[in-house]
Design an enzyme around this catalytic site. Structure first.
Site, mmCIF file in Angstrom:
data_model
loop_
_atom_site.group_PDB
_atom_site.id
_atom_site.type_symbol
_atom_site.label_atom_id
_atom_site.label_comp_id
_atom_site.label_asym_id
_atom_site.label_seq_id
_atom_site.Cartn_x
_atom_site.Cartn_y
_atom_site.Cartn_z
ATOM 1 N N LYS A 1 0.875 -1.199 0.000
ATOM 2 C CA LYS A 1 0.000 0.000 0.000
ATOM 3 C C LYS A 1 0.897 1.228 0.000
ATOM 4 C CE LYS A 1 -4.408 1.072 0.247
ATOM 5 N NZ LYS A 1 -5.570 0.278 -0.230
ATOM 6 N N ASP B 1 -7.062 4.286 -4.416
ATOM 7 C CA ASP B 1 -7.738 4.113 -3.117
ATOM 8 C C ASP B 1 -8.380 5.479 -2.848
ATOM 9 O OD1 ASP B 1 -7.928 2.092 -0.713
ATOM 10 O OD2 ASP B 1 -7.496 3.996 0.231
ATOM 11 N N PHE C 1 -19.324 8.519 -0.319
ATOM 12 C CA PHE C 1 -19.979 8.874 -1.594
ATOM 13 C C PHE C 1 -18.943 8.808 -2.703
ATOM 14 C CE2 PHE C 1 -18.650 13.441 -2.210
ATOM 15 C CZ PHE C 1 -18.016 13.629 -0.990
ATOM 16 N N ASN D 1 -15.942 6.102 -4.870
ATOM 17 C CA ASN D 1 -15.921 5.025 -5.860
ATOM 18 C C ASN D 1 -16.649 3.766 -5.369
ATOM 19 O OD1 ASN D 1 -13.996 2.408 -6.570
ATOM 20 N ND2 ASN D 1 -14.543 3.642 -8.342
ATOM 21 N N VAL D 2 -16.370 3.350 -4.154
ATOM 22 C CA VAL D 2 -16.942 2.098 -3.658
ATOM 23 C C VAL D 2 -18.448 2.251 -3.427
ATOM 24 C CG1 VAL D 2 -16.796 0.332 -1.861
ATOM 25 C CG2 VAL D 2 -14.717 1.470 -2.636
ATOM 26 N N ALA D 3 -18.848 3.371 -2.810
ATOM 27 C CA ALA D 3 -20.271 3.619 -2.544
ATOM 28 C C ALA D 3 -21.057 3.658 -3.857
ATOM 29 C CB ALA D 3 -20.438 4.934 -1.778
ATOM 30 N N TRP D 4 -20.477 4.257 -4.875
ATOM 31 C CA TRP D 4 -21.122 4.373 -6.196
ATOM 32 C C TRP D 4 -21.401 2.987 -6.798
ATOM 33 C CZ3 TRP D 4 -18.170 3.270 -10.805
ATOM 34 C CH2 TRP D 4 -18.827 3.570 -12.006
HETATM 35 P P1 NDP Z 1 -12.997 7.677 -2.612
HETATM 36 O O1 NDP Z 1 -11.951 8.693 -2.441
HETATM 37 O O2 NDP Z 1 -13.623 7.501 -3.943
HETATM 38 O O3 NDP Z 1 -14.145 7.907 -1.544
HETATM 39 C C1 NDP Z 1 -13.893 7.842 -0.164
HETATM 40 C C2 NDP Z 1 -15.104 8.293 0.621
HETATM 41 O O4 NDP Z 1 -14.867 8.293 2.024
HETATM 42 C C3 NDP Z 1 -15.467 9.683 0.287
HETATM 43 O O5 NDP Z 1 -16.832 9.842 0.462
HETATM 44 C C4 NDP Z 1 -14.623 10.429 1.321
HETATM 45 O O6 NDP Z 1 -14.994 11.737 1.507
HETATM 46 C C5 NDP Z 1 -14.872 9.619 2.543
HETATM 47 N N1 NDP Z 1 -13.783 9.774 3.498
HETATM 48 C C6 NDP Z 1 -12.468 9.582 3.285
HETATM 49 N N2 NDP Z 1 -11.760 9.787 4.412
HETATM 50 C C7 NDP Z 1 -12.645 10.151 5.328
HETATM 51 C C8 NDP Z 1 -12.527 10.511 6.685
HETATM 52 N N3 NDP Z 1 -11.322 10.533 7.307
HETATM 53 N N4 NDP Z 1 -13.665 10.811 7.363
HETATM 54 C C9 NDP Z 1 -14.870 10.753 6.729
HETATM 55 N N5 NDP Z 1 -15.032 10.425 5.452
HETATM 56 C C10 NDP Z 1 -13.952 10.129 4.767
HETATM 57 O O7 NDP Z 1 -12.398 6.314 -2.097
HETATM 58 P P2 NDP Z 1 -12.908 4.850 -2.329
HETATM 59 O O8 NDP Z 1 -14.376 4.819 -2.509
HETATM 60 O O9 NDP Z 1 -12.030 4.239 -3.341
HETATM 61 O O10 NDP Z 1 -12.540 4.178 -0.938
HETATM 62 C C11 NDP Z 1 -13.485 4.034 0.133
HETATM 63 C C12 NDP Z 1 -13.043 2.905 1.055
HETATM 64 O O11 NDP Z 1 -12.990 1.684 0.297
HETATM 65 C C13 NDP Z 1 -11.649 3.056 1.662
HETATM 66 O O12 NDP Z 1 -11.646 2.447 2.940
HETATM 67 C C14 NDP Z 1 -10.758 2.244 0.723
HETATM 68 O O13 NDP Z 1 -9.586 1.818 1.349
HETATM 69 C C15 NDP Z 1 -11.693 1.094 0.413
HETATM 70 N N6 NDP Z 1 -11.406 0.321 -0.786
HETATM 71 C C16 NDP Z 1 -11.297 0.906 -2.020
HETATM 72 C C17 NDP Z 1 -11.054 0.136 -3.126
HETATM 73 C C18 NDP Z 1 -10.971 0.714 -4.491
HETATM 74 O O14 NDP Z 1 -10.760 -0.044 -5.440
HETATM 75 N N7 NDP Z 1 -11.175 2.017 -4.675
HETATM 76 C C19 NDP Z 1 -10.874 -1.317 -3.032
HETATM 77 C C20 NDP Z 1 -11.073 -1.838 -1.717
HETATM 78 C C21 NDP Z 1 -11.314 -1.031 -0.647
HETATM 79 P P3 NDP Z 1 -13.852 12.848 1.219
HETATM 80 O O15 NDP Z 1 -12.927 12.280 0.163
HETATM 81 O O16 NDP Z 1 -14.659 13.966 0.739
HETATM 82 O O17 NDP Z 1 -13.136 13.052 2.488
HETATM 83 O O1 2IT Z 2 -7.911 -1.572 -0.724
HETATM 84 C C1 2IT Z 2 -7.850 -2.059 -1.881
HETATM 85 O O2 2IT Z 2 -7.950 -3.269 -2.078
HETATM 86 C C2 2IT Z 2 -7.667 -1.149 -3.019
HETATM 87 N N1 2IT Z 2 -7.625 0.062 -2.797
HETATM 88 C C3 2IT Z 2 -7.490 -1.679 -4.396
HETATM 89 C C4 2IT Z 2 -6.076 -2.132 -4.627
HETATM 90 C C5 2IT Z 2 -5.738 -2.541 -6.036
HETATM 91 O O3 2IT Z 2 -4.563 -2.843 -6.234
HETATM 92 O O4 2IT Z 2 -6.601 -2.565 -6.916
#
Ligand code: NDP
Ligand code: 2IT
Length: 445
Positions: A124, A164, A236, A238-241
């Site tokens: 990471k 991420d 809100f 990538n993951v939530a979407w």
């Molecule tokens: P994004 O940046 O697309 O979205 C993250 C979301 O979480 C946003 O809504 C963000 O709001 C909010 N957020 C981030 N930090 C905080 C904080 N400290 N307090 C409150 N809200 C927060 O990221 P992802 O959707 O990609 O990631 C979301 C989660 O999923 C993370 O835990 C990530 O590690 C995990 N994940 C992601 C993967 C991927 O492929 N993208 C794969 C597996 C897990 P804002 O940015 O406005 O602060």
């Molecule tokens: O937490 C995770 O698994 C990710 N952010 C995705 C990692 C990746 O290499 O696709």
């Protein structure tokens, strides 16, 4: 295995690294029995070797803003374990990033990647850079400066970063452009690339889709489906979407979203245009979900709170670590929620997980539930290596199969005497065994 001694020693070595210590303790608690039954793990020092990263690169990232002012951020890459394949894991750009957070994420990634069935190790990285409110040019200059250090230690057979929090398609593009310039090589060293230059269909949707595929399997163990279920989501991004789209497709109703400013409650359901609007909200590069209610006035904005107080059948936290605490878990259980699938990494505190387990809630931990993101990154690597692109349905069906397989693995290793499936235990034991056995095979290195 003396768990308390290992933890005490680790606390002394890394005081204050709370997230990392939390993640290590959770895994060690789950695997204690298996390690005790297999003395050869102990004699080969597997645990001591597994809980420390292979190496950590820390570097400064100087960059210039649009007004000519110079800023310096910190950059990191934690290469945790490569017993199963090249280090693999995302990059996080968020002001809260520090070594403890990246070590917890890298550690979790080892077991998650092991569960995917694909040949990928765990790592990471990221920076305390805050992309919020920055112009595209500023983000580009930052990414280029970041890559000027990172390129030396990554490569398609060495270490393959991805996105991420705060790192999406745009950032991956700028990072890749600089890597290509420095190495003169156009190979798939990052995943999450654009579709025209080596990316994979379904990668943007993969984490959210995978999380819902996993939750679907959890519900099926009780003879249930998503049809007619009320679902609370947080975040809100990538993951939530991706999760919102798939819940709708399976007949569920998503009623919440959240950001650092509070949460949105939309009892009519977040579907169609409203899901597309999430993308706009993220692209606006602000830090707030409140504007949702200006666009869709039937919804309510509740400032400064988490969505876990809303009645629901299923909860899918998709924001960040430790966003769901003991009190939130009590609210969820008391309000009828009986399935929690972690889309984010480690969103539930240990106390919250205890409440879910005590109440026999279907609880899927992040390293199993959100593994679809990195698994589809693995599929992107396969396509890059073969120099071809699979169709959308092909990638989606492979992703779906992988999630079903991870679920079956958790059931196999996590079913308790009374029939309750402890998915935390199942995921940790299965993820660990594969890595530990590979480390044994490869000798003391
Ligand atoms: P994004 O940046 O697309 O979205 C993250 C979301 O979480 C946003 O809504 C963000 O709001 C909010 N957020 C981030 N930090 C905080 C904080 N400290 N307090 C409150 N809200 C927060 O990221 P992802 O959707 O990609 O990631 C979301 C989660 O999923 C993370 O835990 C990530 O590690 C995990 N994940 C992601 C993967 C991927 O492929 N993208 C794969 C597996 C897990 P804002 O940015 O406005 O602060
Ligand atoms: O937490 C995770 O698994 C990710 N952010 C995705 C990692 C990746 O290499 O696709």
């Amino acid at each position: 295995m003396d768990l308390e001694k290992i933890m005490n020693d680790l606390v002394k070595k890394h005081p204050g690294e709370v997230e990392y210590l939390q993640a290590v303790r959770e895994v060690l608690e789950s695997i204690e029995e298996v390690v005790n039954e297999n003395p050869h793990f102990e004699s080969a020092g597997i645990i001591d070797r597994l809980i420390e990263p292979d190496r950590v690169l820390t570097f400064k990232v100087p960059w210039m803003d649009d007004n000519g002012k110079v800023h310096v951020n910190l950059g990191y890459r934690v290469q945790f374990n490569n017993a199963l394949g090249p280090y693999k894991g995302g990059l996080r750009f968020h002001p809260s990033v520090n070594l403890s957070i990246l070590k917890f994420l890298g550690f979790e990634q080892i077991f998650k990647n092991s569960l995917t069935t694909l040949p990928i190790g765990g790592g990471k990285g990221g920076s305390d850079f805050n992309p919020k409110g920055k112009s595209d040019n500023e983000i580009m200059r930052f990414c280029q400066s970041f890559m000027l250090e990172l390129w030396k230690i990554i490569g398609p057979e060495m270490d393959v970063p991805a996105g991420d929090i705060g790192v999406g398609g745009k950032e991956i593009g700028y990072l890749y452009g600089m890597y290509k310039k420095l190495t003169h090589e156009h190979h798939g060293v990052l995943t999450g690339k654009g579709l025209n230059w080596g990316g994979s269909l379904i990668r943007p949707e993969a984490t959210g889709f995978g999380a819902v595929y996993f939750a679907k399997e959890m519900l099926a163990t009780k003879g249930e489906t998503f049809e007619g279920k009320t679902v609370c989501l947080s975040g809100f991004g990538n993951v939530a979407w991706g999760a919102a789209m798939k819940v709708n497709e399976l007949g569920g109703k998503v009623v919440t979203l959240s950001g650092p400013d509070g949460y949105i409650h939309d009892p009519e359901g977040i579907s169609g245009d409203k899901i597309e609007y999430m993308l706009e909200l993220r692209a606006s590069n602000q830090d707030i979900v409140q504007p949702y209610v200006y666009e869709f006035p039937e919804a309510k904005f509740i400032p400064g709170k988490h969505p876990w107080e809303v009645n629901c059948d299923v909860a899918i936290p998709c924001a960040t670590q430790n966003e769901l605490n003991e009190e939130d878990a009590r609210h969820l259980v008391n309000n009828g929620c009986h399935c929690v699938a972690e889309g984010a990494n480690m969103p539930s505190t240990p106390e919250a997980i205890e409440i879910f387990h005590d109440n026999k809630v279907l609880f899927g931990p992040g390293k199993a539930v959100n593994a679809g993101g990195v698994a589809t990154s693995g599929l992107e690597m396969s396509q890059n290596a073969m120099k071809l692109n699979w169709l959308r349905d092909e990638v989606d069906s492979r992703l779906h199969q992988i999630m079903i397989s991870i679920h079956n693995t958790c059931v196999k290793h996590g079913t308790e005497e009374d029939g309750y499936i402890n998915y935390v235990k199942g995921a940790n034991i299965a993820g660990f065994l594969k890595v530990a056995n590979a480390m044994l095979d490869q000798g003391l290195v």
